[in-house]
Design an enzyme around this catalytic site. Structure first.
Site, short mmCIF file in Angstrom:
data_model
loop_
_atom_site.label_atom_id
_atom_site.label_comp_id
_atom_site.label_asym_id
_atom_site.label_seq_id
_atom_site.Cartn_x
_atom_site.Cartn_y
_atom_site.Cartn_z
N SER A 21 -7.19 -9.01 -8.48
CA SER A 21 -6.38 -8.94 -7.28
C SER A 21 -5.34 -7.83 -7.40
O SER A 21 -4.74 -7.62 -8.44
CB SER A 21 -5.68 -10.28 -7.09
OG SER A 21 -4.92 -10.25 -5.91
N LYS A 45 -6.87 -9.20 -2.51
CA LYS A 45 -5.45 -8.86 -2.51
C LYS A 45 -4.58 -10.10 -2.28
O LYS A 45 -4.87 -10.90 -1.37
CB LYS A 45 -5.20 -7.84 -1.39
CG LYS A 45 -3.76 -7.46 -1.16
CD LYS A 45 -3.26 -6.49 -2.19
CE LYS A 45 -1.75 -6.28 -2.05
NZ LYS A 45 -1.11 -5.95 -3.32
N GLY A 72 4.70 -5.20 -4.10
CA GLY A 72 5.44 -6.29 -3.47
C GLY A 72 4.60 -7.10 -2.50
O GLY A 72 5.07 -7.49 -1.43
N ASN A 100 -6.94 -14.92 -3.76
CA ASN A 100 -5.67 -14.88 -4.49
C ASN A 100 -4.54 -15.19 -3.52
O ASN A 100 -4.38 -14.50 -2.51
CB ASN A 100 -5.49 -13.50 -5.15
CG ASN A 100 -4.26 -13.45 -6.05
OD1 ASN A 100 -3.13 -13.43 -5.57
ND2 ASN A 100 -4.49 -13.43 -7.35
N CYS A 131 3.93 -13.04 -9.56
CA CYS A 131 4.17 -11.67 -9.12
C CYS A 131 5.57 -11.23 -9.56
O CYS A 131 6.55 -11.88 -9.23
CB CYS A 131 4.03 -11.52 -7.61
SG CYS A 131 4.25 -9.82 -7.08
N LYS A 166 -2.53 -18.28 -11.90
CA LYS A 166 -2.37 -16.96 -12.53
C LYS A 166 -0.95 -16.84 -13.09
O LYS A 166 0.02 -16.90 -12.35
CB LYS A 166 -2.66 -15.84 -11.54
CG LYS A 166 -2.63 -14.45 -12.20
CD LYS A 166 -3.23 -13.39 -11.31
CE LYS A 166 -3.13 -12.01 -11.95
NZ LYS A 166 -3.69 -10.96 -11.10
N GLY A 245 -5.66 -4.78 -18.88
CA GLY A 245 -6.01 -3.57 -19.62
C GLY A 245 -7.47 -3.40 -19.97
O GLY A 245 -7.82 -2.52 -20.75
#
Lengths: 306, 247
Positions: A21, A45, A72, A100, A131, A166, A245
């Site tokens: 996402s 997203k 954001g 998500n 987030c 998450k 990563g």
């Protein structure tokens, strides 16, 4: 013939590769480049109750081995996603998609998950309680086991779809947060979200990002992500999606040996839009070289007790 | 539609102290309009570097870029036999030529000048000769004047310090020349775009710049607000019509 399939709480994936996402929009830009049906799934997203513009620009900065973002949670809002994005996704992706969901309050998470529960295209809900770019309210629900538990409890009540929480790596004890989610009925854990970081513009003597700080992603965070997946997957009984990563088939295998059942690819998509198909193509040969004929046999092979 | 490919470097030489011209050979089929850009993978940098296309033909792309940081510095040192770059080509929404009026004026500032050259050439092929107003900081930064003149464009240069051409900004040229124009195309630093927007009564198109993540619309790193909703500079721009711009 190498079997790449994996199972996320009953959701069958042809392979463990999932664009993450935030790095894949709602898939349309990549559908112009390749057939998305070759993916295991993709996580769209981060979507909130209301439409969001997100943070002011600049939202992107660079560093050695990665990047910072402070987008954001720009998104059109849950109602527009249900009415417009999901029908669009159906035209180019014919497998269950991962939804998500982001939010600023327990109620917002509950409301969005209740709405997305009705979408049969959605095979799994990834609840983004981590987030790093949201200052409004100042809350990051995955900062404490209690905060993570509160959101998990609320969304568990409104959906039977698998719920994956998450988590943020910006905590002292990631295992405690993951266990709190498991105890409240989460079906799985996605980790990690980005690490909080910053850069400064020498000439302006100010942070590069308008938001001042942002989330670090890219190859630089892989060892951190791998370590957290390894710790958490040994401490909980539910599946873990490894994120952070990953940009090669080798790192996918490492993530799975650390205990991930599936692997999300984030920042690498932005640099090489073909990274996911390239990884999927490379996996069978790599696994054959390791003498493995079922990728799921590798999950957790690097655990302490193995 | 965008394409990824490997392009060999045919030329890479300075035009001024900081501005370089690079010619790359490879497939240019993905480029559909002037004002589009390429996104270049630079060895040693994580993110690609977006650079506007100055000109292109069937098998070469010309880029004119300014060395502003580590990525473009590395780019400026590349070349030699067999040197090649990984490019995403055909990115962005370029200039729309169909609404150019009868007498368009092009206003470029610094490295905002190059995409206007590709535009001028294609207007010229349609039988329309635009006027070119080019702005730079000082005489040692000036490039491109000869190329616009060679297309037959009435061309004027302004420098901020007055060391070449008129002293002042491109918008001063617009006023002082008292010229007649019915449409504008511009590219340059944002304060210049704003000045052009305010100075021109007619319609026009402006090319914006922003820090980008992907360059092809996926990451929402370069979003801006417009009168018609949120747009991504990399995908829905970099060229926006005057009517949709919100400052």
């Amino acid at each position: 013939m190498v079997d790449l399939s994996v199972n996320l709480s009953g959701l069958h994936l042809d392979n463990p590769i999932i664009p993450a996402s935030g790095a894949f929009g709602y898939g349309a830009e990549f559908a112009e480049l390749y057939d998305l049906d070759i993916l295991g799934s993709f996580s769209f997203k981060g979507t909130t109750k209301e439409p969001r513009f997100g943070n002011p620009t600049p939202r992107i900065a660079e560093c050695d081995g990665g990047m910072l973002n402070a987008v954001g949670l720009q998104n059109p809002g849950i109602d527009a996603v249900l009415a417009e994005e999901l029908p669009r996704i159906r035209q180019y992706f014919h497998k269950p998609v991962i939804a998500n969901i982001g939010g600023f309050s327990v109620d917002e998470f509950r409301e969005c998950c209740e709405k997305i529960d009705a979408a049969d295209q959605v095979g799994l809900i990834e609840v983004n309680i981590s987030c790093p770019n949201l200052h409004a309210g100042g809350l990051n629900f995955s900062a404490t086991p209690e905060g993570a538990a509160a959101v998990t409890r609320a969304v568990r009540q409104v959906t039977k779809k698998p719920i994956y929480m998450k988590l943020s790596p910006n905590v002292t004890d990631i295992v405690a947060v993951a266990r709190a989610c498991e105890a409240e009925g989460a079906d799985g854990i996605s980790l990690i979200n980005t690490l909080l970081g910053m850069r400064i513009d020498l000439r302006r003597r100010r942070p590069v990002l308008a938001n001042e700080t942002g989330g670090l992603s890219g190859p630089a965070i892989f060892p951190v992500a791998l370590r957290m997946v390894w710790q958490v997957s040994q401490a909980v009984k539910i599946p873990v999606i490894g994120i952070g990563g990953v940009d090669s088939a080798e790192k996918v295998i490492e993530m799975m040996m650390a205990g991930a059942t599936a692997v999300e690819i984030g920042a690498a998509n932005l640099v090489d839009p073909y990274v996911c198909p390239n990884i999927i193509r490379a996996l069978p040969g790599l696994l054959a070289g390791l003498g493995v004929d079922r990728i799921s046999d590798l999950i957790g092979t690097a655990w302490k007790n193995k | 539609m965008q394409k990824q490919g490997i392009y060999t470097i045919q030329e890479n030489a300075p035009l001024t102290r900081e501005v370089y011209r690079m010619v790359l050979a490879g497939n240019t089929g993905a480029i559909t309009a002037p004002g589009q850009f390429v996104n270049i993978r630079v060895e040693g940098c994580y993110l690609r570097r977006p650079i506007s296309v100055a000109d292109w033909d069937d098998n070469t792309i010309t880029l004119i870029y300014k060395v502003v940081g580590e990525g473009t510095r590395r780019l400026s040192r590349m070349g030699g036999p067999g040197a090649a770059l990984d490019l995403l080509v055909g990115l962005g929404n370029g200039y729309d030529l169909d609404c150019c009026g009868k007498a368009p004026v092009l206003l470029g500032g610094g490295v905002g000048v190059p995409p206007l050259y590709g535009l001028a050439k294609r207007l010229w092929r349609r039988g329309i000769t635009p006027t070119a107003l080019l702005g730079f900081g000082s005489a040692d930064e000036v490039f491109g004047e000869r190329e616009f003149c060679a297309l037959g464009c009435p061309t004027m240069v302004a420098t901020v310090d007055g060391s070449y051409g008129h002293k002042g900004f491109v918008t001063d040229l617009l006023r002082e020349a008292g010229m007649r124009y019915d449409y504008f195309y511009t590219c340059g630093p944002e304060p210049m775009l704003r000045a052009v927007y305010d100075a021109c009564d007619c319609s026009g198109q402006l090319s914006f710049e922003e820090r980008m993540g992907c360059g092809f619309g996926a990451c929402m790193g370069c979003s801006c607000k417009t009168k018609y909703g949120t747009k991504r500079i990399c995908k829905d721009g970099p060229v926006l019509k005057k009517e949709e711009v919100v400052w």
